[in-house]
Design a protein around this motif. Structure first.
Motif, PDB file in Angstrom:
ATOM      1  N   ASP A  60      14.160   2.496  -5.190  1.00 29.00           N
ATOM      2  CA  ASP A  60      15.496   2.362  -5.771  1.00 29.00           C
ATOM      3  C   ASP A  60      15.894   0.899  -5.954  1.00 29.00           C
ATOM      4  O   ASP A  60      17.053   0.598  -6.217  1.00 29.00           O
ATOM      5  N   HIS A  61      14.956  -0.035  -5.827  1.00 25.74           N
ATOM      6  CA  HIS A  61      15.269  -1.468  -5.899  1.00 25.74           C
ATOM      7  C   HIS A  61      14.671  -2.110  -7.139  1.00 25.74           C
ATOM      8  O   HIS A  61      13.559  -1.780  -7.554  1.00 25.74           O
ATOM      9  N   ILE A  62      15.429  -3.053  -7.730  1.00 27.52           N
ATOM     10  CA  ILE A  62      14.941  -3.834  -8.864  1.00 27.52           C
ATOM     11  C   ILE A  62      14.726  -5.254  -8.342  1.00 27.52           C
ATOM     12  O   ILE A  62      15.667  -6.054  -8.266  1.00 27.52           O
ATOM     13  N   LEU A  63      13.501  -5.574  -7.970  1.00 26.47           N
ATOM     14  CA  LEU A  63      13.202  -6.788  -7.205  1.00 26.47           C
ATOM     15  C   LEU A  63      12.926  -7.996  -8.106  1.00 26.47           C
ATOM     16  O   LEU A  63      11.963  -8.739  -7.901  1.00 26.47           O
ATOM     17  N   VAL A  64      13.796  -8.229  -9.073  1.00 29.25           N
ATOM     18  CA  VAL A  64      13.573  -9.304 -10.036  1.00 29.25           C
ATOM     19  C   VAL A  64      13.491 -10.668  -9.343  1.00 29.25           C
ATOM     20  O   VAL A  64      12.517 -11.416  -9.512  1.00 29.25           O
ATOM     21  N   ALA A 130       7.556 -10.184   5.138  1.00 25.90           N
ATOM     22  CA  ALA A 130       7.937 -11.204   4.165  1.00 25.90           C
ATOM     23  C   ALA A 130       8.966 -10.688   3.165  1.00 25.90           C
ATOM     24  O   ALA A 130       9.834 -11.436   2.699  1.00 25.90           O
ATOM     25  N   LEU A 131       8.881  -9.391   2.845  1.00 21.63           N
ATOM     26  CA  LEU A 131       9.805  -8.821   1.868  1.00 21.63           C
ATOM     27  C   LEU A 131      11.222  -8.676   2.429  1.00 21.63           C
ATOM     28  O   LEU A 131      12.132  -8.242   1.734  1.00 21.63           O
ATOM     29  N   SER A 132      11.414  -9.059   3.688  1.00 21.17           N
ATOM     30  CA  SER A 132      12.769  -9.065   4.245  1.00 21.17           C
ATOM     31  C   SER A 132      13.676 -10.004   3.461  1.00 21.17           C
ATOM     32  O   SER A 132      14.904  -9.892   3.527  1.00 21.17           O
ATOM     33  N   ILE A 133      13.068 -10.916   2.691  1.00 21.12           N
ATOM     34  CA  ILE A 133      13.882 -11.810   1.867  1.00 21.12           C
ATOM     35  C   ILE A 133      14.713 -11.015   0.864  1.00 21.12           C
ATOM     36  O   ILE A 133      15.749 -11.479   0.386  1.00 21.12           O
ATOM     37  N   GLN A 134      14.278  -9.796   0.567  1.00 25.87           N
ATOM     38  CA  GLN A 134      15.058  -8.873  -0.270  1.00 25.87           C
ATOM     39  C   GLN A 134      16.430  -8.632   0.349  1.00 25.87           C
ATOM     40  O   GLN A 134      17.466  -8.747  -0.320  1.00 25.87           O
ATOM     41  N   ASN A 135      16.466  -8.307   1.634  1.00 19.35           N
ATOM     42  CA  ASN A 135      17.733  -8.048   2.322  1.00 19.35           C
ATOM     43  C   ASN A 135      18.545  -9.324   2.524  1.00 19.35           C
ATOM     44  O   ASN A 135      19.779  -9.296   2.493  1.00 19.35           O
ATOM     45  N   ILE A 136      17.855 -10.439   2.753  1.00 20.09           N
ATOM     46  CA  ILE A 136      18.543 -11.717   2.955  1.00 20.09           C
ATOM     47  C   ILE A 136      19.242 -12.148   1.671  1.00 20.09           C
ATOM     48  O   ILE A 136      20.416 -12.555   1.683  1.00 20.09           O
ATOM     49  N   LEU A 137      18.536 -12.051   0.538  1.00 20.73           N
ATOM     50  CA  LEU A 137      19.105 -12.462  -0.742  1.00 20.73           C
ATOM     51  C   LEU A 137      20.292 -11.589  -1.136  1.00 20.73           C
ATOM     52  O   LEU A 137      21.326 -12.099  -1.587  1.00 20.73           O
TER      53      LEU A 137
END
Length: 326
Positions: A60-64, A130-137
């Motif tokens: 459900d995420h758009i990780l642009v 590393a993909l935790s940057i998704q939640n941080i951003l």
């Protein structure tokens, strides 16, 4: 007195040191999505396909922005350094912490609450994924969006909202909060309708490239059960513990009580029109973080600690609101 002023910065030092010692280079779970995009981009038949894949949703995420960030590290270093990505997550989370400090004035006690309550429980999320940057951003952009909205900087608010959605879909939890705030403040309808159109437009575009349910409402309903509700209650307050222990029951019960006190006080002030911009800022972010926590927990059959990190925001902010009442 100088020593007391230094104490709130201790978790920042610990974060940086532990990031150096423990951040991993290994690909884990969904890390493969932006990594695969970057390494395969050169083999796409055209620039159009590169752009389409950039905006193609993962679940459900758009990780642009996440994919672009991974790509930037590749262009600069010649490879994707996941340890560096983890460092960027740490920097982003510390930046979010300092943004809160800059936005609202806190007493020395409140700075301690925010520092230790926000920075310490998120260790796992920052170092091993590393993909935790998704939640941080998404957190950083949502906080900037909410602050701009409260200051009637609507264009800036919409830009930050778009950036947040293109970091992670949790950003859309802010939409009903913003709509409710706009209705209460009797904001012009075009201000309220714009983020709705942005959300619908992005989800419509994303739906062209995926067959998955972009809202996942049915999944949430399917996962509701007594065991899941018990798990949600026990995971409300960090440190996270999924065993039915007296300690965790006590912590979560206390937190529910605090959230109720905070909610009743804010509703009373809304009714009397005595709420301040500081209280609006705190309540908006508490509701957003709590909403992300609940949605993330019930979207999956098994809870994942990386999503429970949202409680690292609503717990200290609720305590800060509570200390304002005393």
């Amino acid at each position: 007195m100088k020593a007391i002023r230094i104490i709130p910065y201790i978790p920042i030092i610990i974060l940086i040191i532990c990031g150096y010692l423990f951040a991993t280079y290994d690909i884990w779970n969904d890390d493969i999505v932006p990594v695969a995009y970057v390494y395969h981009a050169g083999n796409f038949p055209s620039f159009k396909h590169i752009v389409i894949d950039l905006f193609t949703p993962h679940n459900d995420h758009i990780l642009v922005l996440v994919k672009l960030l991974f790509g930037l590290t590749y262009l600069l270093l010649g490879s994707i350094n996941l340890k560096l990505i983890s460092y960027l997550s740490i920097i982003g989370f510390i930046a979010t912490y300092f943004f809160i400090l800059k936005t609202i004035k806190l007493s020395p006690t409140q700075k301690l609450i925010l520092s230790f309550g926000m920075l310490i429980p998120i260790f796992y999320d920052l170092f091993y994924w590393a993909l935790s940057i998704q939640n941080i951003l998404v957190n950083l952009f949502v906080f900037l969006c909410w602050h701009a909205l409260l200051n009637k900087q609507y264009t800036r608010s919409n830009i930050f909202y778009i950036a947040a959605i293109f970091s992670s879909s949790q950003a859309m939890v802010l939409l009903p909060i913003g709509i409710a705030y706009g209705i209460i403040k009797k904001t012009k309808y075009r201000v309220i309708i714009m983020p709705i159109l942005i959300t619908l437009g992005i989800k419509w575009f994303a739906s062209k490239y995926t067959n998955e349910n972009p809202i996942y409402a049915s999944s949430m309903l399917e996962n509701i059960s007594f065991e899941k509700l018990k798990e949600a209650f026990l995971a409300l307050c960090p440190p996270f513990n999924f065993h039915f222990t007296f300690y965790q029951i006590l912590l979560s019960t206390a937190l529910v009580g605090i959230l109720c006190l905070v909610g009743f006080d804010y509703l009373k002030k809304i009714k009397n029109q005595t709420n301040s911009s500081r209280e609006d800022f705190l309540i908006g972010l508490i509701l957003y973080s709590l909403g992300c926590f609940v949605a993330s927990l019930f979207l999956r059959q098994v809870a994942e600690i990386r999503y429970l990190a949202y409680s690292c925001t609503f717990v200290p902010l609720a305590l800060i609101y509570l200390t304002d009442l005393s």
